[in-house]
Design a protein around this motif. Structure first.
Motif, PDB file in Angstrom:
ATOM      1  N   UNK A 162       0.884  -1.250   0.231  1.00 52.35           N
ATOM      2  CA  UNK A 162       0.091  -0.062  -0.034  1.00 52.35           C
ATOM      3  C   UNK A 162       0.931   1.257  -0.160  1.00 52.35           C
ATOM      4  N   UNK A 163       1.859   1.203   0.733  1.00 52.73           N
ATOM      5  CA  UNK A 163       2.744   2.398   0.830  1.00 52.73           C
ATOM      6  C   UNK A 163       3.678   2.631  -0.354  1.00 52.73           C
ATOM      7  N   UNK A 164       4.097   1.400  -1.055  1.00 50.92           N
ATOM      8  CA  UNK A 164       4.746   1.630  -2.269  1.00 50.92           C
ATOM      9  C   UNK A 164       4.203   2.466  -3.407  1.00 50.92           C
ATOM     10  N   UNK A 165       2.841   2.636  -3.407  1.00 49.22           N
ATOM     11  CA  UNK A 165       2.133   3.252  -4.311  1.00 49.22           C
ATOM     12  C   UNK A 165       2.221   4.706  -4.024  1.00 49.22           C
ATOM     13  N   UNK A 166       2.765   4.974  -3.149  1.00 54.57           N
ATOM     14  CA  UNK A 166       3.093   6.750  -2.579  1.00 54.57           C
ATOM     15  C   UNK A 166       1.545   7.138  -2.035  1.00 54.57           C
ATOM     16  N   UNK A 167       0.819   6.476  -1.384  1.00 56.44           N
ATOM     17  CA  UNK A 167      -0.520   7.280  -1.239  1.00 56.44           C
ATOM     18  C   UNK A 167      -0.579   8.483  -0.110  1.00 56.44           C
ATOM     19  N   UNK A 168      -1.567   9.072  -0.046  1.00 62.59           N
ATOM     20  CA  UNK A 168      -1.558  10.360   1.010  1.00 62.59           C
ATOM     21  C   UNK A 168      -2.369   9.764   2.277  1.00 62.59           C
ATOM     22  N   UNK A 169      -3.267   8.876   1.970  1.00 59.07           N
ATOM     23  CA  UNK A 169      -4.180   8.261   2.990  1.00 59.07           C
ATOM     24  C   UNK A 169      -3.988   6.636   3.043  1.00 59.07           C
ATOM     25  N   UNK A 170      -3.834   6.275   4.263  1.00 62.13           N
ATOM     26  CA  UNK A 170      -3.750   4.623   4.439  1.00 62.13           C
ATOM     27  C   UNK A 170      -4.687   4.349   5.364  1.00 62.13           C
ATOM     28  N   UNK A 171      -5.562   3.352   4.884  1.00 56.70           N
ATOM     29  CA  UNK A 171      -6.813   2.640   5.473  1.00 56.70           C
ATOM     30  C   UNK A 171      -6.364   1.447   5.762  1.00 56.70           C
ATOM     31  N   UNK A 172      -6.572   0.998   6.895  1.00 56.32           N
ATOM     32  CA  UNK A 172      -6.221  -0.370   7.505  1.00 56.32           C
ATOM     33  C   UNK A 172      -7.577  -0.848   8.038  1.00 56.32           C
ATOM     34  N   UNK A 173      -7.865  -2.036   7.690  1.00 55.14           N
ATOM     35  CA  UNK A 173      -9.170  -2.538   7.979  1.00 55.14           C
ATOM     36  C   UNK A 173      -8.853  -3.734   9.052  1.00 55.14           C
ATOM     37  N   UNK A 174      -9.035  -3.684  10.471  1.00 57.74           N
ATOM     38  CA  UNK A 174      -9.007  -4.824  11.471  1.00 57.74           C
ATOM     39  C   UNK A 174      -7.458  -5.248  11.246  1.00 57.74           C
ATOM     40  N   UNK A 175      -6.438  -4.404  11.410  1.00 57.04           N
ATOM     41  CA  UNK A 175      -5.027  -4.625  11.273  1.00 57.04           C
ATOM     42  C   UNK A 175      -4.400  -5.945  12.225  1.00 57.04           C
ATOM     43  N   UNK A 176      -5.044  -5.974  13.313  1.00 62.57           N
ATOM     44  CA  UNK A 176      -4.474  -6.898  14.469  1.00 62.57           C
ATOM     45  C   UNK A 176      -5.047  -7.917  14.606  1.00 62.57           C
ATOM     46  N   UNK A 177      -6.004  -8.346  13.934  1.00 60.37           N
ATOM     47  CA  UNK A 177      -6.777  -9.644  14.014  1.00 60.37           C
ATOM     48  C   UNK A 177      -5.878 -10.742  13.647  1.00 60.37           C
ATOM     49  N   UNK A 178      -5.831 -11.656  14.672  1.00 60.77           N
ATOM     50  CA  UNK A 178      -4.786 -12.869  14.563  1.00 60.77           C
ATOM     51  C   UNK A 178      -3.545 -12.774  14.883  1.00 60.77           C
TER      52      UNK A 178
END
Lengths: 291, 285
Positions: A162-178
């Protein structure tokens, strides 16, 4: 350039549910208004079915806006997505893990997606991918096949892509599940690094209070409607009890939840943990821990 | 290469009969190599099966309408166009039934597959002149003219160019459709594109391999390549090598054993898969 990264104005959404007597609408969001500043880390906290993922899908343009308006850097969500302004890390692996790709190749996919078709993988693309891998601490296993890394490693690769595309907004959906407690702490550190080094706007959707409290500047509590929007210190027992009341009722039946701070409790029958034990927990010392 | 094959290729009259088929076979190998890895990884083998069998309905339509009865280039192109559109229509119908008609995908494929085969059988039966079913079902190298070979190469080169143009969004979508959609990739277009390419490859493979066996050429090279390597670039190279060796080896087997070319190619590719599976087991242990 607008100073709001994302702006939700009176957003409502209902899913059509087919039934024997025709299709009815099941409300997922009602009149949600929220503003996420540029560079802010917002945690969206709420129970399952509380509308968190719906809000995320509206932000990504994966669902059409039915009521109200959603703007991402002043644009419609679809336009912002097509302009490469949004990086998205989904809730669970949506990938075809049988693909014979290394983690590095997956991250490069994010870096080169918007390159012209006649261009090869340039030095800039390579550098972008390597920087993203380094930022999430995934350089050590970058050559491993994507289908053979652990859950935590896989999640880091997805963030790097996601970061490699050079975004300005990062959206994370339930990143710590499991992910175990140590992994959750590392995730909070990673969010801090992304904020410090890239100045990204981050929205984390989770039902895990620790994830949200430890890694975010602001927390929005969502259970169909917006219950509160403040700093993590504002996550009081009363707010949490209100937001998660359906979960509590599902376990304990239809009970009245009297949420109050331990320091304000005068009922000797209530068991409260020792203050020193609470200090290690996110949110400890804010308003006590009693529900 | 043994005597029969050498005889076919050294005799000027026989060479003129078989060379168009060999040239078309090489184009087919290039096509299969490009698409096969995606077909396997996206689990589209059964979709390919449905599309290839739908070609039989297209053949019936071509015969019933008398399109391309003469062996001219225009006739070849007309036949190709009608059968391709029929296959594409079948692929889209499968998609519509599965997504909007609330029918399970495998049921939708099964319905379109047998429906097209039945339509083809009825139309061929009603055709005014005698038409051999077997050549359509299992392929016939002698049915190929230079116009067919030229068309096959045009299709292979066109598909190759298209894949180069869309390689990044196509791979992103194939690997992770949810995030690809969120990243602005037009997933519906990618899906339709892949179905179109499958239909094109099927129609190209049909005269040589037959509608029953065309799918095998789209599945086996990728399946073998994925047994041989776990690196994307090597898998693509292996798929190309396997497809070329399978098609040429199949044609040699067809010449030597007097087998239908489609069945011969599938036998060679199936043997390669067996070797690949054993290789993968040895690598693991």
């Amino acid at each position: 350039m607008p100073d709001a990264a994302v702006e939700y104005s009176h957003v409502g959404y209902a899913y059509p549910v087919p039934g024997v007597d025709g299709t009815r609408a099941k409300e997922a969001l009602r009149d949600v208004s929220l503003r996420v500043g540029v560079g802010e880390r917002l945690g969206v906290l709420g129970p399952n079915g509380g509308g968190k993922s719906t809000l995320l899908k509206l932000t990504l343009g994966l669902l059409p806006v039915q009521q109200g308006d959603v703007r991402v850097f002043g644009m419609t969500p679809r336009d912002a997505a097509r302009a490469g302004l949004i990086g998205y890390v989904p809730q669970r692996a949506t990938c075809e893990l049988a693909f014979p790709l290394s983690c590095r190749q997956v991250v490069r996919m994010g870096a080169t997606l918007r390159a012209k078709w006649w261009e090869g993988v340039s030095d800039a693309h390579r550098a972008g991918a390597e920087q993203a891998l380094a930022l999430v601490g995934a350089l050590d296993w970058a050559e491993a096949p994507i289908g053979r890394v652990s859950g935590g490693q896989f999640q880091r690769v997805m963030i790097a892509r996601a970061l490699a595309g050079g975004p300005r907004l990062l959206l994370l959906d339930e990143p710590t599940i499991g992910i175990d407690v140590a992994g959750q702490r590392q995730f909070a550190d990673l969010l801090g690094r992304l904020h410090a080094e890239l100045g990204l706007t981050v929205i984390v959707v989770s039902h895990d209070i620790r994830t949200v409290a430890a890694g975010c500047d602001h927390v929005a509590c969502l259970s169909r409607t917006l219950h509160s929007h403040s700093t993590p210190e504002g996550l009081t027992p009363r707010v949490l009890a209100e937001v998660f009341r359906h979960d509590v009722a599902a376990v304990f039946g239809d009970v009245h939840v009297d949420a109050h701070a331990a320091s304000a409790c005068h009922d000797p029958s209530h068991a409260h943990s020792h203050p020193s034990a609470r200090r290690s927990e996110p949110g400890a010392g804010r308003e006590g821990g009693a529900l | 290469m043994t005597s029969t094959t050498l005889h076919y290729l050294s005799d000027p009259m026989l060479r003129a009969l078989y060379l168009p088929g060999i040239a078309a076979g090489l184009a087919l190998a290039a096509l299969c190599a490009m698409l096969s890895v995606l077909v396997v990884l996206k689990r589209l083998a059964f979709v390919g099966q449905g599309v290839s069998h739908a070609a039989f309905g297209g053949v019936g339509l071509v015969v019933a309408l008398g399109i391309g009865a003469s062996a001219s280039a225009a006739g070849t192109l007309g036949q190709f166009g009608v059968i391709f559109l029929f296959c594409l229509g079948a692929a889209v119908l499968v998609g519509v039934l599965a997504e909007r008609g609330k029918t399970e995908a495998d049921t939708a494929i099964g319905i379109v597959l047998v429906g097209s085969m039945a339509l083809g059988a009825v139309l061929l039966r009603a055709a005014p002149r005698g038409v051999s079913w077997e050549s359509f079902l299992f392929g016939d190298i002698l049915s190929l003219a230079w116009a067919d070979a030229a068309l096959a190469w045009c299709v292979a080169l066109g598909v190759g160019l298209l894949l180069v143009i869309v390689r990044r969004p196509l791979l992103f979508w194939a690997f992770d459709p949810v995030v690809a959609r969120a990243a602005g990739v037009r997933c519906g277009v990618m899906n339709l594109l892949l179905m179109t390419l499958l239909a094109l490859a099927t129609v190209t493979a049909m005269k040589l391999a037959g509608v029953v066996l065309a799918t095998a050429l789209l599945v086996l090279p990728g399946a073998v390549a994925l047994k041989l390597s776990s690196r994307w670039d090597r898998v693509l190279l292996a798929s190309a090598g396997v497809a070329i060796a399978g098609v040429l080896g199949g044609l040699v087997l067809s010449f030597e054993a007097d087998w239908p070319p489609g069945a011969s190619m599938v036998c060679v590719l199936a043997a390669f898969f067996g070797v690949g599976a054993v290789w993968a087991i040895i690598q693991r242990t």
